[in-house]
Scaffold this motif. Sequence first.
Motif, short mmCIF file in Angstrom:
data_model
loop_
_atom_site.label_atom_id
_atom_site.label_comp_id
_atom_site.label_asym_id
_atom_site.label_seq_id
_atom_site.Cartn_x
_atom_site.Cartn_y
_atom_site.Cartn_z
N LEU A 1 0.82 -1.21 0.00
CA LEU A 1 0.00 0.00 0.00
C LEU A 1 0.86 1.26 0.00
O LEU A 1 0.51 2.25 -0.65
CB LEU A 1 -0.94 0.01 1.22
N TYR A 2 1.97 1.24 0.72
CA TYR A 2 2.84 2.41 0.78
C TYR A 2 3.82 2.50 -0.39
O TYR A 2 4.19 3.59 -0.81
CB TYR A 2 3.63 2.42 2.09
N TYR A 3 4.27 1.35 -0.89
CA TYR A 3 5.25 1.32 -2.00
C TYR A 3 4.70 0.45 -3.13
O TYR A 3 5.14 -0.69 -3.33
CB TYR A 3 6.59 0.76 -1.50
N PRO A 4 3.75 0.96 -3.92
CA PRO A 4 3.13 0.10 -4.95
C PRO A 4 4.06 -0.23 -6.12
O PRO A 4 3.99 -1.34 -6.65
CB PRO A 4 1.92 0.93 -5.41
N GLU A 5 4.93 0.69 -6.52
CA GLU A 5 5.81 0.41 -7.65
C GLU A 5 6.81 -0.70 -7.31
O GLU A 5 7.02 -1.63 -8.10
CB GLU A 5 6.57 1.68 -8.06
N GLN A 6 7.43 -0.60 -6.15
CA GLN A 6 8.38 -1.63 -5.73
C GLN A 6 7.68 -2.97 -5.53
O GLN A 6 8.22 -4.03 -5.86
CB GLN A 6 9.10 -1.22 -4.45
N ALA A 7 6.44 -2.93 -5.00
CA ALA A 7 5.70 -4.17 -4.79
C ALA A 7 5.35 -4.83 -6.11
O ALA A 7 5.44 -6.06 -6.25
CB ALA A 7 4.42 -3.89 -3.99
N ALA A 8 5.01 -4.03 -7.13
CA ALA A 8 4.70 -4.59 -8.44
C ALA A 8 5.95 -5.22 -9.07
O ALA A 8 5.90 -6.31 -9.66
CB ALA A 8 4.13 -3.51 -9.36
N ALA A 9 7.10 -4.55 -8.93
CA ALA A 9 8.35 -5.11 -9.49
C ALA A 9 8.73 -6.41 -8.80
O ALA A 9 9.12 -7.39 -9.45
CB ALA A 9 9.48 -4.09 -9.36
N ILE A 10 8.59 -6.45 -7.47
CA ILE A 10 8.92 -7.67 -6.72
C ILE A 10 7.95 -8.79 -7.09
O ILE A 10 8.34 -9.95 -7.27
CB ILE A 10 8.90 -7.39 -5.21
N ALA A 11 6.66 -8.46 -7.22
CA ALA A 11 5.68 -9.48 -7.58
C ALA A 11 5.96 -10.04 -8.97
O ALA A 11 5.84 -11.24 -9.21
CB ALA A 11 4.27 -8.90 -7.52
N LYS A 12 6.35 -9.17 -9.90
CA LYS A 12 6.65 -9.63 -11.25
C LYS A 12 7.86 -10.55 -11.28
O LYS A 12 7.84 -11.63 -11.90
CB LYS A 12 6.89 -8.44 -12.17
#
Length: 199
Positions: A153-164
């Motif tokens: 929720l706080y870091y959506p860009e980093q979370a999307a990169a890690i999830a990918k």
Amino acid sequence: MLKVKGSAMPGALCLLPFAVYASEAAGGGEPDAPASSPLNRDELSLYSAPGQKLRYVEPEPGQLENSLATLRKSAEPYAVWCQGTYAKIQPRVRKVVQLGGDAYDYLRNPPKDFYPRAGIIGFTGVLGLFLARGSRIKRLVYPTSLVAVSTSLYYPEQAAAIAKSAGDSVYESAVRSYAAAEKVLKPKGKKAADSETKP
């Protein structure tokens, strides 16, 4: 005999020509007569060294040298192993040191609202531990999932990169495991037939 009276430059005396009286070994001539032609210094027997035939003899190794050579030969495989291990570990240690330095610099000059966000993320982890009473699986799943959700929720860009990247690695491992299972479960008769039909 050469008689030199006092001179202001004694170093220049070696450059001056002078007469040398030599006696003959056979005794045929006058010993005190000067030579008919001037001689170079290299032509005098006083300055010429006889030719020597030198031969290098290898000294025999002593008991200490033999014991050191034996010790070196026995320690050589371990030294090679240590060098290989050091060559493998060194890049990882450098990465960890670089990561630690980057984290220290980041925490020294944090971006705006970093500490409140970190506090909320830590609180959700503690809340997950509180909700997961009774089961070890819950203690692992609840805090991890709550921390992951609050961080995303706080870091959506980093979370999307890690999830990918995590999805890609999971997909690759699934493909490898499927190929390995297919090799194990495929009968040997089909392998022979497939190898005969393929050119």
